[in-house]
Write a protein that holds these residues in place. Structure first.
Motif, PDB file in Angstrom:
ATOM      1  N   SER A 409      -5.054  -1.192  -7.063  1.00 51.67           N
ATOM      2  CA  SER A 409      -5.660  -2.479  -7.414  1.00 51.67           C
ATOM      3  C   SER A 409      -7.172  -2.391  -7.294  1.00 51.67           C
ATOM      4  CB  SER A 409      -5.138  -3.589  -6.494  1.00 51.67           C
ATOM      5  OG  SER A 409      -5.578  -3.379  -5.162  1.00 51.67           O
ATOM      6  N   ASN A 442      -5.317 -12.456  -2.849  1.00 47.92           N
ATOM      7  CA  ASN A 442      -4.970 -11.984  -1.511  1.00 47.92           C
ATOM      8  C   ASN A 442      -5.372 -13.069  -0.518  1.00 47.92           C
ATOM      9  OD1 ASN A 442      -5.024 -10.753   1.087  1.00 47.92           O
ATOM     10  ND2 ASN A 442      -5.159  -8.735   0.123  1.00 47.92           N
ATOM     11  N   PHE A 451      -3.776  -5.478 -10.490  1.00 46.55           N
ATOM     12  CA  PHE A 451      -2.961  -4.314 -10.155  1.00 46.55           C
ATOM     13  C   PHE A 451      -2.583  -3.553 -11.420  1.00 46.55           C
ATOM     14  CE2 PHE A 451      -2.458  -7.316  -6.764  1.00 46.55           C
ATOM     15  CZ  PHE A 451      -2.335  -6.553  -5.605  1.00 46.55           C
ATOM     16  N   SER A 481      -2.366  -0.092  -3.376  1.00 47.15           N
ATOM     17  CA  SER A 481      -1.429  -1.204  -3.264  1.00 47.15           C
ATOM     18  C   SER A 481      -0.338  -0.809  -2.264  1.00 47.15           C
ATOM     19  CB  SER A 481      -0.807  -1.511  -4.631  1.00 47.15           C
ATOM     20  OG  SER A 481       0.112  -2.556  -4.531  1.00 47.15           O
ATOM     21  N   TYR A 482      -0.538  -1.209  -1.019  1.00 42.61           N
ATOM     22  CA  TYR A 482       0.422  -0.865   0.036  1.00 42.61           C
ATOM     23  C   TYR A 482       1.649  -1.765  -0.050  1.00 42.61           C
ATOM     24  CZ  TYR A 482      -3.426   1.796   2.106  1.00 42.61           C
ATOM     25  OH  TYR A 482      -4.440   2.699   2.322  1.00 42.61           O
ATOM     26  N   ARG A 483       2.646  -1.461   0.758  1.00 38.20           N
ATOM     27  CA  ARG A 483       3.841  -2.286   0.884  1.00 38.20           C
ATOM     28  C   ARG A 483       4.138  -2.492   2.371  1.00 38.20           C
ATOM     29  NH1 ARG A 483       2.675  -2.833  -3.631  1.00 38.20           N
ATOM     30  NH2 ARG A 483       3.975  -2.658  -5.505  1.00 38.20           N
ATOM     31  N   GLU A 484       4.811  -3.596   2.678  1.00 40.53           N
ATOM     32  CA  GLU A 484       5.237  -3.854   4.046  1.00 40.53           C
ATOM     33  C   GLU A 484       6.750  -3.720   4.147  1.00 40.53           C
ATOM     34  OE1 GLU A 484       3.706  -7.474   5.749  1.00 40.53           O
ATOM     35  OE2 GLU A 484       1.844  -7.331   4.603  1.00 40.53           O
ATOM     36  N   GLY A 552       4.532 -10.658   1.875  1.00 41.91           N
ATOM     37  CA  GLY A 552       4.514  -9.918   3.125  1.00 41.91           C
ATOM     38  C   GLY A 552       4.396 -10.831   4.333  1.00 41.91           C
ATOM     39  N   TYR A 557       0.846  -7.763   1.673  1.00 46.19           N
ATOM     40  CA  TYR A 557       1.425  -6.810   0.728  1.00 46.19           C
ATOM     41  C   TYR A 557       2.908  -7.118   0.544  1.00 46.19           C
ATOM     42  CZ  TYR A 557      -2.853  -4.141   1.570  1.00 46.19           C
ATOM     43  OH  TYR A 557      -4.163  -3.745   1.677  1.00 46.19           O
ATOM     44  N   LEU A 600       3.826  -0.515   7.726  1.00 46.39           N
ATOM     45  CA  LEU A 600       3.062  -0.407   6.485  1.00 46.39           C
ATOM     46  C   LEU A 600       3.500   0.854   5.739  1.00 46.39           C
ATOM     47  CD1 LEU A 600       0.756  -2.006   5.092  1.00 46.39           C
ATOM     48  CD2 LEU A 600      -0.845  -0.334   6.040  1.00 46.39           C
ATOM     49  N   GLU A 602       2.806   3.354   2.248  1.00 49.00           N
ATOM     50  CA  GLU A 602       1.777   3.693   1.264  1.00 49.00           C
ATOM     51  C   GLU A 602       2.385   4.457   0.092  1.00 49.00           C
ATOM     52  OE1 GLU A 602      -1.208   6.382   2.684  1.00 49.00           O
ATOM     53  OE2 GLU A 602       0.229   7.650   3.741  1.00 49.00           O
ATOM     54  N   TYR A 675       7.279   5.355  -1.912  1.00 44.21           N
ATOM     55  CA  TYR A 675       6.509   4.772  -0.812  1.00 44.21           C
ATOM     56  C   TYR A 675       6.951   5.437   0.486  1.00 44.21           C
ATOM     57  CZ  TYR A 675       4.445   1.072  -3.612  1.00 44.21           C
ATOM     58  OH  TYR A 675       3.706   0.392  -4.533  1.00 44.21           O
TER      59      TYR A 675
END
Length: 694
Positions: A409, A442, A451, A481-484, A552, A557, A600, A602, A675
């Motif tokens: 992003s 955000n 994104f 763009s991370y994820r949780e 998230g 995220y 977290l 990645e 991820y």
């Protein structure tokens, strides 16, 4: 187009790794079929199919472009697709609606990473293919290696139906192994004339050997051919052509041709092969979809203008003169300008204002289109990419497409108040055009983030915002763009019991959550049944949990790898409401994720590097320093081939890094792989850099 001529339609795509010569090949096809009177070149920005200013400046294809031409009394609808991995959705949605494809390969590089990706996409939709080994005039061209790699890397039954006459600077023409003739393309005619000669005496043994190899491969699919071949009987060229066509359409057999598109060699035989061996809409047979009333029940449509109308909207674009246009592949029936069509997914009627036949960015208005045609429609307001259009009195729903995850992003902001309103309108339009592009605020940082699939994808989006749509924006640096996700299991109960709008609203839900392998988001199940609580309340809870997943709980995220199970819900007939259960479910889910321990994740990229051996050590050391892992090494064209997994956060500006470590002689490609969970210390420091403290 009358039904008796549908068998003379070929809907094909040209697909390949970046810089294999797809657009150059398409330009020659347009020239030799008489569609254009001048050959456009990619390198000087005059290619007809690369009509966007961004494509002309960079010398690459960004958006799939459609055109129609004629060859040997056949209509060929062609889609020229991008080769860069950032624009893989353009290939995906094109292959979804095509009947056949030509895979182009660089004769020097062979099967490259994006070649494997697009062939995998073609496998998903069972698209019959030909292979065209291009750039036979380049130093190091190796036709046999390409055929071998198609068999081994792509796991395809493949055999040459042509052989090159010479290679590199000595490439003169091709041997036709079916006609057993030599084809030459005189330079003084720009390749327009094809000279048919006898095969030179020094190449006759080679031609016979590879003709036998071709027949041997075809014998696996044709018993008559096998009997004749084993019995030593003469096999006619007509029998070979029939066997090739049948094997291509039914068995995924790949005939391999060769040429040098830039030098105008080998294009007419390729067109002959498209007409002779790739399927018409009739060869592809009935199209299967699902019933609107019962998704488990299948419906079919015949590729005939006499059946009810059906089609798929596979691409949406903005035309400066017409406005928004929707590209549609018509599978059955007729479509007339001014007609009304039905979108069964949206349950909306749409008006067809205009039907357009496209030639890149040029358009010709037509009054009617029918089964087998690929056209653009102006006037559709509700339909988005991948949705079905049909008649309302006999609806059908074709399978939707899968869109890949965005992994990168950038933050943008409008320069003025006037730009702000225009920006959001434009972003909405771009989101409709490109399903792999999205944007959001955000809430943690207050930034507007866009994104995309990679740095180049976002660079093109930003460039279009500024130049095509005249929006003034400031742009930040690319961000990952991370994820949780969660570390373990947890249980949470939440009760919502408040007065809203003068009425008490009650909802109570108990949730359990656990880690799962659903990388696309959150899976919701319910142990509560419609006997305990009305089904609409259960549906409201499920929807609320899924809707809350993109936000998230730690840093804004999206959640991934979580299963949520509704294990309990109290019901009060007088006060229970959908909105109360939705609020209760969202709060219970958020509380449960916090209890389970937030983690977290990645994005990790699949990196393939080709480098001279002198620089291998330095490049591997650099991969290790970037938290990467080399998992395979090999040899490709006398160079080292390195396959590695590296976190995306470490790969910004990697093209500059690898140039400096190899004196500009190494090349790389990368694509999203998965991820991966980050360690707590790394996750903490990563978020602290963004001003988020946990």
């Amino acid at each position: 187009m009358s039904s008796k001529n549908i068998e003379k339609i070929r809907n094909i795509g040209i697909m390949a790794h970046i810089d294999a010569g797809k657009t150059t090949t398409t330009e020659r096809i347009l020239y030799y079929t008489g569609k254009s009177h001048k050959i456009g070149e990619v390198h000087d920005g005059t290619a007809t199919m690369d009509w966007m200013i961004q494509e002309q400046e960079r010398g690459i294809t960004i958006t799939s472009a459609a055109t129609t031409c004629a060859w040997l009394n056949h209509i060929i609808n062609i889609i020229d697709t991008p080769g860069h991995v950032d624009f893989t959705i353009e290939v995906e949605r094109s292959l979804r609606v095509l009947d056949g494809a030509v895979g182009a390969f660089d004769a020097v590089s062979g099967v490259e990473p994006q070649s494997e990706t697009v062939w995998s996409q073609a496998d998903k939709y069972n698209v019959p293919r030909l292979a065209f080994v291009n750039k036979m005039d380049r130093m190091g061209a190796d036709f046999d290696n390409c055929v071998t790699e198609i068999r081994e890397k792509l796991a395809k039954k493949a055999a040459a139906i042509q052989r090159p006459i010479g290679a590199s600077e000595n490439f003169e023409g091709v041997l036709d192994l079916i006609e057993m003739k030599a084809l030459y393309f005189p330079a003084d005619s720009m390749g327009s004339k094809v000279e048919l000669r006898d095969i030179p005496s020094d190449l006759q043994d080679e031609a016979s050997l590879y003709r036998d190899e071709l027949i041997e491969h075809l014998s696996d699919y044709n018993d008559t051919l096998a009997e004749k071949f084993l019995g030593g009987e003469e096999i006619t060229k007509e029998e070979i052509k029939i066997a090739i066509r049948e094997a291509v359409i039914k068995h995924n057999f790949i005939p391999v041709l060769c040429g040098a598109a830039f030098k105008n060699k080998g294009i007419q035989p390729l067109l002959d092969a498209v007409v002779a061996y790739l399927p018409s809409p009739i060869d592809r047979g009935e199209i299967t979809g699902h019933s609107l009333k019962d998704p488990e029940k299948t419906e079919t449509r015949k590729p005939s203008e006499d059946d009810m109308f059906s089609g798929i909207a596979f691409k949406i674009a903005t035309d400066p003169f017409v406005g928004s246009i929707t590209f549609v592949r018509i599978y059955s029936g007729k479509l007339e300008s001014g007609a009304q069509v039905y979108n069964p997914l949206k349950k909306k009627r749409e008006r067809v204002n205009k039907i357009l036949q496209m030639h890149a960015d040029k358009r010709t208005e037509i009054q009617i289109a029918s089964a087998g045609d690929i056209v653009a429609i102006a006037g559709l307001k509700e339909t988005t990419t991948g949705e079905t259009l049909c008649t309302e009195n006999k609806p059908i729903i074709f399978d939707l497409m899968d869109f890949p995850e965005t992994v990168i992003s950038v933050a943008i902001e409008p320069k003025s108040t006037a730009d702000e309103k225009k920006l959001f309108q434009t972003l909405d339009q771009l989101k409709i055009e490109d399903p792999t592009f999205t944007y959001k605020h955000n809430t943690e940082t207050g930034q507007l983030l866009i994104f995309g699939m990679g740095e180049l994808h976002l660079e093109i989006i930003v460039d279009r915002l500024r130049r095509e749509f005249n929006v003034g924006i400031n742009v930040g640096k690319p961000q990952v763009s991370y994820r949780e996700s969660i570390a373990g299991t947890a249980r949470s109960e939440f009760t919502f019991n408040k007065e809203l709008g003068g009425k008490v609203q009650f909802g109570q839900v108990t949730l359990e959550i656990e880690p799962t392998d659903c990388i696309t988001g959150v899976v919701v199940e319910s142990k509560v049944t419609a006997k305990q609580i009305p089904q609409n309340f259960i549906d409201a809870m499920k929807k609320s949990i899924i809707d809350s997943a993109p936000g998230g709980a730690m840093a804004g995220y999206p959640f991934v790898n979580i299963k949520a199970i509704i294990v309990g819900a109290e019901f009060n007939e007088a006060e229970s409401s959908e909105v109360a259960y939705a609020i209760a479910a969202a709060n219970a889910f958020r509380e449960a994720t916090t209890k389970a321990g937030l983690r977290l994740y990645e994005p990790v990229m699949d990196l393939e590097i080709v480098t001279p051996q002198d620089y291998t050590g330095d490049i591997i050391s650099d991969i290790n320093a970037k938290r990467g892992k080399v998992f395979n090494m090999g040899i490709k064209q006398n160079k080292d081939l390195i396959n590695a997994e590296v976190p995306l956060a470490e790969l910004f500006g990697y093209s500059t890094d690898i140039r400096s470590k190899s004196q500009g002689r190494a090349s790389f490609t990368m694509k999203f792989k998965t991820y991966s969970e980050m360690g707590m210390d790394l996750a903490k420091s990563t978020l602290e850099k963004k001003g988020i403290y946990i």
